[in-house]
Design a protein around this motif. Sequence first.
Motif, mmCIF file in Angstrom:
data_model
loop_
_atom_site.group_PDB
_atom_site.id
_atom_site.type_symbol
_atom_site.label_atom_id
_atom_site.label_comp_id
_atom_site.label_asym_id
_atom_site.label_seq_id
_atom_site.Cartn_x
_atom_site.Cartn_y
_atom_site.Cartn_z
ATOM 1 N N ASN A 213 -8.045 -18.573 -12.056
ATOM 2 C CA ASN A 213 -6.900 -18.065 -11.303
ATOM 3 C C ASN A 213 -6.941 -18.636 -9.882
ATOM 4 O O ASN A 213 -7.918 -18.442 -9.156
ATOM 5 C CB ASN A 213 -6.971 -16.532 -11.261
ATOM 6 C CG ASN A 213 -5.737 -15.894 -10.668
ATOM 7 O OD1 ASN A 213 -5.032 -16.487 -9.865
ATOM 8 N ND2 ASN A 213 -5.473 -14.664 -11.043
ATOM 9 N N LEU B 170 2.427 -13.968 -11.169
ATOM 10 C CA LEU B 170 1.032 -13.565 -11.300
ATOM 11 C C LEU B 170 0.177 -14.779 -11.639
ATOM 12 O O LEU B 170 0.550 -15.616 -12.453
ATOM 13 C CB LEU B 170 0.888 -12.496 -12.388
ATOM 14 C CG LEU B 170 -0.386 -11.652 -12.287
ATOM 15 C CD1 LEU B 170 -0.318 -10.742 -11.059
ATOM 16 C CD2 LEU B 170 -0.606 -10.809 -13.532
ATOM 17 N N SER C 278 -3.778 -9.656 -13.963
ATOM 18 C CA SER C 278 -4.114 -10.991 -13.501
ATOM 19 C C SER C 278 -5.259 -11.587 -14.315
ATOM 20 O O SER C 278 -5.219 -12.744 -14.747
ATOM 21 C CB SER C 278 -4.494 -10.919 -12.016
ATOM 22 O OG SER C 278 -5.011 -12.140 -11.545
ATOM 23 N N GLU D 73 -0.559 -11.818 -6.555
ATOM 24 C CA GLU D 73 -1.741 -11.193 -5.952
ATOM 25 C C GLU D 73 -1.796 -11.453 -4.450
ATOM 26 O O GLU D 73 -2.084 -10.541 -3.659
ATOM 27 C CB GLU D 73 -3.025 -11.745 -6.603
ATOM 28 C CG GLU D 73 -3.118 -11.510 -8.098
ATOM 29 C CD GLU D 73 -2.593 -12.681 -8.915
ATOM 30 O OE1 GLU D 73 -3.212 -13.015 -9.934
ATOM 31 O OE2 GLU D 73 -1.545 -13.258 -8.529
#
Length: 298
Positions: A286, A232, A275, A251
């Motif tokens: 991210n 993740l 996430s 993802e």
Amino acid sequence: MTEQVKIVEVGPRDGLQNEKQPISFEQRKDFIVDLIHAGLKHIEVGSCVSAKWVPQMARSDELYATLPTDHGAQLSLLTPNLRGLESALAVGCKEVAVFTAASESFTQKNINCSIDESLEKFADVMALAKANDVKVRGYVSCIVDCPYEGAIAPKQVAKVVTQLFDMGCYEISLGETIGTATPDRVKQVWDACLSEMEAKYLAGHFHDTYGMAIANVYQSLQQGIRIFDSSLAGLGGCPYAKGAAGNVATEDLYYLLSRMGFDTGIDEHALMLASQRISQVLQRANPAHFAKAYAGCN
């Protein structure tokens, strides 16, 4: 019936073990619980190694023991030696993992022994695991390139994979450790391994240093591979491979698989919440493409 693809979430172990900033015991636990709530059914909780060498993995056996048990997920621990396995057994763990590499140089740098010596060390681990009805998963690093010796011959990868399978590993994860592979080279590795065993025993583990991880997953799907490791928020890297990026983001793997019509069992909203939470804990953006797109659309 929709075809299933197994996702093995390695973020809590392979991802967090390379983090420089301290991650608390409770933060690690919350991360794993979030993953369970997102529907991930195979999660590597941590590694039973010395906290002196891998401080982020301290008390992984205790962490395993504190996790909920009414979720149907298969939780595992990395156990590189007999002592690690004994710690895992003490908390009721029913799946563990061992690791080696297809590169002699990498194995020496990583675990201070040759490939053959690493396999010999697993003999006692395999015997004790079998006696306790514990499944053992095998990892093979550097399946395409090694940071020390360059290109690795596909037949060498197949040899190590076959040895792990013959020793009793029920599944072998092939790690493209430094993220330099392209789909044509990944195909050569799978061709060599699939000439020795069925695809159902093999998993793909791709890093995204050059942005090729998803392309390499797609190539693997074309060759019948239906098991993939991911992390993740793209957590990870390799302390022995300078510049190596994290694992393919869960993802992005989820987006590819779900939009291709595969069943992952994942709850999209819960996945994106998990996430967001781990990215906040680590205080950084991210890198997952789907995470960025999802945030912009919601």
